[in-house]
Design a protein around this motif. Structure first.
Motif, PDB file in Angstrom:
ATOM      1  N   SER A   1      -8.126  15.573   3.588  1.00 43.65           N
ATOM      2  CA  SER A   1      -7.416  15.624   4.836  1.00 43.65           C
ATOM      3  C   SER A   1      -7.369  14.223   5.721  1.00 43.65           C
ATOM      4  O   SER A   1      -7.020  14.027   6.653  1.00 43.65           O
ATOM      5  N   VAL A   2      -7.885  13.074   4.951  1.00 44.81           N
ATOM      6  CA  VAL A   2      -7.678  11.774   5.444  1.00 44.81           C
ATOM      7  C   VAL A   2      -6.661  11.022   4.964  1.00 44.81           C
ATOM      8  O   VAL A   2      -6.709  10.859   3.624  1.00 44.81           O
ATOM      9  N   VAL A   3      -6.013  10.274   5.471  1.00 41.09           N
ATOM     10  CA  VAL A   3      -4.865   9.198   4.906  1.00 41.09           C
ATOM     11  C   VAL A   3      -5.479   7.844   4.524  1.00 41.09           C
ATOM     12  O   VAL A   3      -6.088   7.300   5.575  1.00 41.09           O
ATOM     13  N   TYR A   4      -5.470   7.500   3.583  1.00 47.01           N
ATOM     14  CA  TYR A   4      -6.049   6.114   3.084  1.00 47.01           C
ATOM     15  C   TYR A   4      -4.783   5.270   2.494  1.00 47.01           C
ATOM     16  O   TYR A   4      -3.843   5.741   1.937  1.00 47.01           O
ATOM     17  N   ASN A   5      -4.722   3.863   2.868  1.00 52.99           N
ATOM     18  CA  ASN A   5      -3.751   2.975   2.286  1.00 52.99           C
ATOM     19  C   ASN A   5      -4.288   2.468   0.923  1.00 52.99           C
ATOM     20  O   ASN A   5      -4.982   1.629   0.853  1.00 52.99           O
ATOM     21  N   ILE A   6      -3.799   2.911  -0.110  1.00 55.34           N
ATOM     22  CA  ILE A   6      -4.052   2.570  -1.469  1.00 55.34           C
ATOM     23  C   ILE A   6      -3.326   1.154  -1.844  1.00 55.34           C
ATOM     24  O   ILE A   6      -2.149   1.283  -2.074  1.00 55.34           O
ATOM     25  N   PRO A   7      -3.971   0.090  -2.262  1.00 59.86           N
ATOM     26  CA  PRO A   7      -3.268  -1.203  -2.645  1.00 59.86           C
ATOM     27  C   PRO A   7      -2.721  -1.067  -3.926  1.00 59.86           C
ATOM     28  O   PRO A   7      -3.744  -1.008  -5.149  1.00 59.86           O
ATOM     29  N   ILE A   8      -1.361  -1.192  -4.124  1.00 61.86           N
ATOM     30  CA  ILE A   8      -1.132  -1.144  -5.643  1.00 61.86           C
ATOM     31  C   ILE A   8      -0.093  -2.385  -5.793  1.00 61.86           C
ATOM     32  O   ILE A   8       0.438  -3.252  -4.996  1.00 61.86           O
ATOM     33  N   ILE A   9       0.131  -2.747  -7.070  1.00 65.76           N
ATOM     34  CA  ILE A   9       1.386  -3.641  -7.403  1.00 65.76           C
ATOM     35  C   ILE A   9       1.990  -3.079  -8.586  1.00 65.76           C
ATOM     36  O   ILE A   9       1.328  -2.728  -9.677  1.00 65.76           O
TER      37      ILE A   9
ATOM     38  N   THR B   1       0.979  -1.319  -0.190  1.00 58.69           N
ATOM     39  CA  THR B   1       0.139  -0.002   0.012  1.00 58.69           C
ATOM     40  C   THR B   1       0.942   1.299   0.123  1.00 58.69           C
ATOM     41  O   THR B   1       1.981   1.342   0.451  1.00 58.69           O
ATOM     42  N   ILE B   2       0.277   2.267  -0.296  1.00 61.74           N
ATOM     43  CA  ILE B   2       0.798   3.696  -0.466  1.00 61.74           C
ATOM     44  C   ILE B   2      -0.177   4.507   0.102  1.00 61.74           C
ATOM     45  O   ILE B   2      -1.363   4.477   0.178  1.00 61.74           O
ATOM     46  N   PRO B   3       0.595   5.565   0.991  1.00 58.76           N
ATOM     47  CA  PRO B   3      -0.461   6.338   1.722  1.00 58.76           C
ATOM     48  C   PRO B   3      -0.786   7.537   0.788  1.00 58.76           C
ATOM     49  O   PRO B   3      -0.094   8.267   0.296  1.00 58.76           O
ATOM     50  N   VAL B   4      -2.070   7.629   0.705  1.00 57.92           N
ATOM     51  CA  VAL B   4      -2.734   8.815  -0.005  1.00 57.92           C
ATOM     52  C   VAL B   4      -3.766   9.683   0.611  1.00 57.92           C
ATOM     53  O   VAL B   4      -4.553   9.073   1.535  1.00 57.92           O
ATOM     54  N   THR B   5      -3.295  10.970   0.807  1.00 55.28           N
ATOM     55  CA  THR B   5      -4.061  11.766   1.574  1.00 55.28           C
ATOM     56  C   THR B   5      -5.515  12.249   0.724  1.00 55.28           C
ATOM     57  O   THR B   5      -5.114  13.102  -0.307  1.00 55.28           O
ATOM     58  N   TYR B   6      -6.495  12.221   1.164  1.00 56.32           N
ATOM     59  CA  TYR B   6      -7.830  12.707   0.201  1.00 56.32           C
ATOM     60  C   TYR B   6      -8.579  13.338   1.390  1.00 56.32           C
ATOM     61  O   TYR B   6      -9.323  12.763   2.335  1.00 56.32           O
TER      62      TYR B   6
ATOM     63  N   PRO C   1      -6.430  -3.630   8.417  1.00 55.12           N
ATOM     64  CA  PRO C   1      -7.640  -3.421   7.525  1.00 55.12           C
ATOM     65  C   PRO C   1      -7.385  -1.930   7.078  1.00 55.12           C
ATOM     66  O   PRO C   1      -6.652  -1.074   7.853  1.00 55.12           O
ATOM     67  N   TYR C   2      -8.006  -1.881   5.767  1.00 52.29           N
ATOM     68  CA  TYR C   2      -7.909  -0.385   5.189  1.00 52.29           C
ATOM     69  C   TYR C   2      -9.146   0.360   5.579  1.00 52.29           C
ATOM     70  O   TYR C   2     -10.305  -0.145   5.894  1.00 52.29           O
ATOM     71  N   PRO C   3      -8.738   1.632   5.872  1.00 50.06           N
ATOM     72  CA  PRO C   3      -9.894   2.489   6.345  1.00 50.06           C
ATOM     73  C   PRO C   3     -10.815   2.549   5.155  1.00 50.06           C
ATOM     74  O   PRO C   3     -10.900   2.387   4.063  1.00 50.06           O
ATOM     75  N   ALA C   4     -12.092   2.980   5.559  1.00 47.68           N
ATOM     76  CA  ALA C   4     -13.425   2.972   4.600  1.00 47.68           C
ATOM     77  C   ALA C   4     -12.920   3.938   3.661  1.00 47.68           C
ATOM     78  O   ALA C   4     -12.619   5.275   3.886  1.00 47.68           O
ATOM     79  N   TYR C   5     -13.285   3.530   2.438  1.00 47.99           N
ATOM     80  CA  TYR C   5     -12.955   4.813   1.306  1.00 47.99           C
ATOM     81  C   TYR C   5     -14.260   5.693   1.202  1.00 47.99           C
ATOM     82  O   TYR C   5     -15.293   5.303   1.412  1.00 47.99           O
ATOM     83  N   PRO C   6     -14.006   6.755   0.882  1.00 50.87           N
ATOM     84  CA  PRO C   6     -15.315   7.708   0.595  1.00 50.87           C
ATOM     85  C   PRO C   6     -16.062   7.239  -0.428  1.00 50.87           C
ATOM     86  O   PRO C   6     -15.621   6.859  -1.548  1.00 50.87           O
ATOM     87  N   PRO C   7     -17.321   7.261  -0.300  1.00 46.68           N
ATOM     88  CA  PRO C   7     -18.275   6.544  -1.441  1.00 46.68           C
ATOM     89  C   PRO C   7     -18.127   7.299  -2.679  1.00 46.68           C
ATOM     90  O   PRO C   7     -17.999   8.571  -2.637  1.00 46.68           O
ATOM     91  N   GLN C   8     -18.274   6.688  -3.837  1.00 43.64           N
ATOM     92  CA  GLN C   8     -18.037   7.151  -5.088  1.00 43.64           C
ATOM     93  C   GLN C   8     -19.272   8.044  -5.356  1.00 43.64           C
ATOM     94  O   GLN C   8     -20.387   7.948  -5.387  1.00 43.64           O
TER      95      GLN C   8
END
Length: 391
Positions: free
Chosen positions: A65-73, A58-63, A205-212
């Protein structure tokens, strides 16, 4: 996860530039510890499998003002860093991919940094940082909304099914990069120990992502009209056409730059050829002149040989004519000195044969040697006056 240098270097042994690839991986893992390297099988569109090293996590992405862990490869090609890596978003079962101009429906990532990848100025660490900045503006995933959550969501009208609110406008998947099968981004479960479905279980666990958000929902009337769908489709088509136009423009610009470079190289080559031709022309002219001079000299020699062959035999002494009195004096001194040398030699022979006795020999040699010395001194002075080499 411990960074095992020996194992990673062993994984990279078949890479073209293993040292550069290792340094790239180490730089990323040092800055982003949630990413870890592994070696797995990647399957291309044509079904070709290849063992490749990848970075996943995961990489830390701030959206907002909240930091989310985005899973990538990130898959490193065996030609790394000559060619750009293949990058994907790897959503967990609780996430959906949010299609945008940077991510397609398969999770593949498209960035200008990848499109403009160059060995001398691109690196994995810079790529990850570009991902973080890009995803902070447009998150690549969003949390799946459960039916209960959708029922009480304040911005969703309850008279429409939940699937409507997750609808995404169609988005092109065309890209300047060769597109492998999505199967390639899923490592084989048997090799990696992943659960069915091919995705790893991350320790936290990843934090809840903002609904689309949905531009197709009319919160004022609670209905979705046909013109809203039409407007959304037109927007998607417009974005698709704009991206294709941009890709065509960039491709044409790259071809134009290549043609300009080729033109410059051809001009430089033409100038070099012109210089070579001029030099060859000059050398040819000089050779022609030399050939003419040699032919003239050859004719003169033929005439001289013919003239000499028709003449009677001449005395060698008469053939030697000096051009100045100084040279004549030098010539006479040399001849006389040579004669004295011969006289001394023959006197020695006469002494050995008993023709003369020792007293006569010594007296005559003394006289001749004195005269020979004077002649040699005279020759040295003549040569010096004439500007010749003094021996």
């Amino acid at each position: 996860m411990v960074f095992e240098e020996g194992r990673i270097k062993q994984w990279l042994i078949n890479y073209i530039n293993p040292g550069m690839a290792f340094n790239d991986i180490k730089s990323v893992v040092t800055h982003y510890t949630a990413l870890h390297p592994t070696k797995e099988t990647y399957i291309f569109n044509d079904g070709t499998p290849m063992e490749l090293v990848n970075l996943q996590g995961t990489i830390p992405v701030t959206y907002k003002s909240v930091v989310y862990n985005i899973p990538i490869i990130i898959w490193l090609m065996d030609t790394h860093p000559q060619h750009a890596p293949l990058c994907y978003v790897k959503p967990t079962p609780t996430m959906n991919i949010k299609v945008s101009k940077y991510v397609d429906q398969n999770g593949k990532i498209y960035l200008p940094y990848l499109h403009e990848w160059a060995q001398d100025k691109s690196e994995l660490l810079g790529l990850v940082q570009v991902m973080i900045v890009t995803f902070s503006e447009q998150p690549p995933v969003f949390a799946k909304v459960k039916p209960k959550e959708a029922l009480y969501h304040p911005s969703i009208n309850n008279s429409f099914p939940n699937s409507v609110f997750m609808q995404q406008p169609p988005y092109p998947t065309h890209s300047p990069y060769p597109q492998p099968s999505y199967q390639g981004m899923m490592p084989q479960a048997a090799q990696s120990g992943y659960p069915p479905g091919g995705y790893p279980l991350y320790p936290t666990p990843y934090p809840a992502y903002p609904p689309q958000p949905s531009s197709m929902i009319n919160t004022g009337t609670g209905t979705i009209k046909e013109e809203h769908i039409k407007e959304s489709l037109l927007t998607a088509i417009e974005e698709k056409l704009m991206r294709r136009m941009k890709e065509e423009f960039q491709q044409n610009q790259a071809e134009l730059d290549t043609l300009k470079r080729t033109q410059d190289e051809l001009k430089q080559g033409s100038l070099k050829l012109q210089v070579v031709l001029e030099r060859l022309e000059k050398e040819k002219s000089d050779l022609d002149k030399n050939i003419t001079v040699l032919k003239d000299k050859e004719q003169e020699l033929d005439k001289a040989i013919e003239r000499l062959s028709n003449q009677e035999s001449m005395d060698v002494d008469d053939a030697v004519i000096t051009t100045a009195p100084l040279y004549k004096q030098l010539l006479n001194a040399f001849a006389e000195e040579a004669a004295l040398e011969d006289a001394i030699y023959y006197m020695g022979e006469a002494l050995r044969s008993g023709v003369i006795d020792l007293e006569v020999f010594l007296r005559q040699v003394r006289t001749l040697s004195r005269k020979q010395f004077m002649l040699r001194a005279l020759m040295q002075k003549c040569r010096q006056k004439a500007g010749l080499t003094v021996v």
